[in-house]
Scaffold this active site. Structure first.
Site, mmCIF file in Angstrom:
data_model
loop_
_atom_site.group_PDB
_atom_site.id
_atom_site.type_symbol
_atom_site.label_atom_id
_atom_site.label_comp_id
_atom_site.label_asym_id
_atom_site.label_seq_id
_atom_site.Cartn_x
_atom_site.Cartn_y
_atom_site.Cartn_z
ATOM 1 C CG ASP A 50 -1.405 -1.143 1.721
ATOM 2 O OD1 ASP A 50 -1.156 -2.117 0.960
ATOM 3 O OD2 ASP A 50 -2.195 -1.036 2.599
ATOM 4 C CD GLN A 66 1.910 -1.061 5.129
ATOM 5 O OE1 GLN A 66 1.867 -2.028 5.716
ATOM 6 N NE2 GLN A 66 2.380 0.212 5.721
HETATM 7 C C1 FRU Z 1 -4.047 -3.579 2.642
HETATM 8 C C2 FRU Z 1 -3.556 -3.803 3.899
HETATM 9 C C3 FRU Z 1 -4.096 -2.543 4.978
HETATM 10 C C4 FRU Z 1 -3.016 -2.852 5.921
HETATM 11 C C5 FRU Z 1 -1.633 -3.327 5.320
HETATM 12 C C6 FRU Z 1 -0.689 -4.054 6.223
HETATM 13 O O1 FRU Z 1 -3.200 -4.188 1.630
HETATM 14 O O2 FRU Z 1 -3.972 -5.078 4.441
HETATM 15 O O3 FRU Z 1 -5.227 -2.913 5.432
HETATM 16 O O4 FRU Z 1 -2.785 -1.609 6.951
HETATM 17 O O5 FRU Z 1 -2.157 -3.770 4.078
HETATM 18 O O6 FRU Z 1 0.376 -3.941 5.298
#
Ligand code: FRU
Length: 501
Positions: A50, A66
């Site tokens: 994300d 992420q």
């Molecule tokens: C979406 C998600 C979010 C979470 C993140 C963790 O892809 O599941 O809801 O914050 O990834 O990496």
């Protein structure tokens, strides 16, 4: 139990060294592997997902995402950071936020970014598990410091509200009447008999008070009360008089022309009242019809709504061939969103035109030819405007030696199909969706080494996905139709790489 947690925290210090991770990035840039994308943001190692914390601050667009910098699975979630004044020149990817304490020891999950007093502030979800793997979440602010790390602050939301599970995360801000609110991804716990499933996805709204506290106002009330078991990554946007709620529902049953991916990313358009939290809206529409598009985040700058999405899909790590080489996934090109007649149109930011290098014009008199072949540069942009004429069925293919990805369109049924079954490696299958074409099929495709983004009918529909050609070959573009097309006008550009320094 306390000892075990203590040990885990000690271990985190060893696992995450910003200095070591940042050095490893510098040692591995620029990309050389033929699967590494050249004009999409990605990490030289680890797993990214994300987009987070998107904001324009002090002359630059900040993009976090992420990142698991340690392994190639969905663990060790941290935030990678890069910034760019022009979406062409980026600062070197660096580790910015990572697990350090009892609250986020099992992941610094998604969150947003905004600017306050000239500083970039973030608000993110802390994820923690106990010995029984029970999840506890918390939300906190942080501030991006000169040295590139995010300084964490006190927790402002502890745990999850009553009636909702611990799948409570992904805060994203919006303003009403000069006040800041946060939309949060949530999962409502249903009582027996209340719904077809134990939980339902929803969005909770919080109001920020004195920059220190956040108060729960309640759920966004929509018509979609039983629409998947979880909604992730909400965005609440305003386009003139209309409000848009973007969210990512999980658990929808695939249908013939929609919800074909494992999880969806889409939106509702209408009016949202911050007083009643009611949203009057049209039907849920998908933002992208490709195989690999999820968790988009949108920020606003100088009147533009700019979206960055994750080219990826939760849980389907096995489809990603580059994992063997030590990295996975990509971010989409930044896309400008506009709202027209209840639909979101997407277009890559204009700045990306600066990547265009050598140009080839395609002008075909299709009275004689209904078949075209053109070798593309390995990173390219292709624009095709096809005046359909007598033709009803079209096939546009990317041929990588013996392998191919085929896009077909049938004007009789108004159905487009993207078919990856002709590829040897990576994810396969088809995506089928309705696309309305009258006289002209407009097709704009960005072909990176493995990431492909196709903008159809001037951005009314988009399809984003990966292909992993077995060999390092330039793709050959072929176009066919069942009868004579009236005209094809097209342009191909070789595209330069974005630059990290
Ligand atoms: C979406 C998600 C979010 C979470 C993140 C963790 O892809 O599941 O809801 O914050 O990834 O990496």
């Amino acid at each position: 139990m306390a000892k075990k947690t203590g040990e885990k925290l000690e271990l985190l210090k060893e696992k995450f060294s910003k200095e070591a991770v940042d050095k490893r990035v510098r040692d591995n840039m620029p990309f050389t592997h033929y699967w590494h994308n050249r004009f999409h943001v990605e990490a030289p190692f680890g797993l990214i997902s994300d987009p987070n914390g998107l904001a324009f601050c002090n002359g630059e667009h900040h993009i976090f995402c992420q990142w698991n910098p340690l392994t190639t699975d969905h663990k060790n979630k941290s935030w990678m950071h890069t910034k760019t004044p022009d979406f062409i020149h980026y600062s070197m990817q660096e580790l910015s936020l990572w697990p350090t304490d009892i609250h986020d020891k099992d992941g610094c999950h998604s969150g947003c970014g905004f600017v306050e007093d000239g500083k970039l502030r973030v608000f993110y979800t802390c994820n923690s598990r106990d010995e029984d793997y029970i999840r506890t979440v918390a939300q906190r602010f942080g501030t991006l410091k000169e040295d590139g790390h995010v300084e964490k602050e006190e927790i402002v939301i502890h745990g999850n509200p009553e009636g909702y599970s611990a799948h409570f995360r992904d805060p994203n801000f919006f303003y009403r009447n000069g006040e800041r609110y946060f939309a949060m991804a949530a999962q409502r716990l249903n009582k027996p008999g209340e719904s077809s499933r134990p939980t339902n996805g929803t969005v909770l709204i919080y109001k920020e008070e004195n920059g220190k506290n956040c108060k729960l106002l309640g759920e966004v009330k929509t018509e979609y009360k039983d629409f998947g078991y979880m909604w992730e990554c909400p965005n609440i946007l305003q386009f003139d008089d209309y409000d848009v709620l973007i969210m990512c529902p999980q658990g929808l049953e695939p249908e013939e022309f929609q919800y074909q991916s494992h999880c969806q990313a889409g939106y509702l358009v209408g009016h949202f009242s911050i007083d009643s939290l009611e949203m009057l809206h049209g039907k849920f529409q998908e933002l992208d019809h490709g195989f690999d598009f999820y968790s988009p985040q949108v920020f606003r700058h100088e009147g533009r709504h700019i979206l960055v999405g994750w080219i990826g899909m939760p849980d389907l790590v096995n489809e990603i061939e580059s994992a063997k080489e030590g990295w996975l996934y990509s971010l989409t090109m930044p896309r400008v969103l506009t709202l027209r007649q209840g639909r979101i149109y997407s277009a890559p930011v204009e700045e990306l035109k600066a990547l265009r290098k050598e140009e080839t014009e395609i002008e075909l008199d299709t009275n004689k030819i209904d078949f075209m072949k053109e070798t593309l540069p390995k990173t390219s942009e292709v624009i095709l405007d096809i005046k359909t004429g007598e033709a009803k069925k079209f096939e546009i293919a990317l041929n990588y030696g013996e392998e191919k990805t085929v896009i077909t369109y049938d004007k009789n049924t108004q159905v487009m199909i993207i078919d990856r079954n002709g590829m040897k490696l990576g994810g396969k299958g088809q995506r089928k969706f309705k696309l309305y074409v009258n006289e002209e099929l407009s097709f704009r495709m960005f072909v990176d080494r493995t990431a492909i983004e196709i903008f159809l009918q001037h951005g009314e529909d988009v399809a984003t996905f990966f292909v992993y050609p077995e060999k390092d070959v330039a793709p050959e573009l072929t176009i066919k139709s069942d009868k004579e097309m009236a005209e094809i006008h097209g342009t191909i550009w070789e595209l330069d790489s974005i630059k990290f320094s």
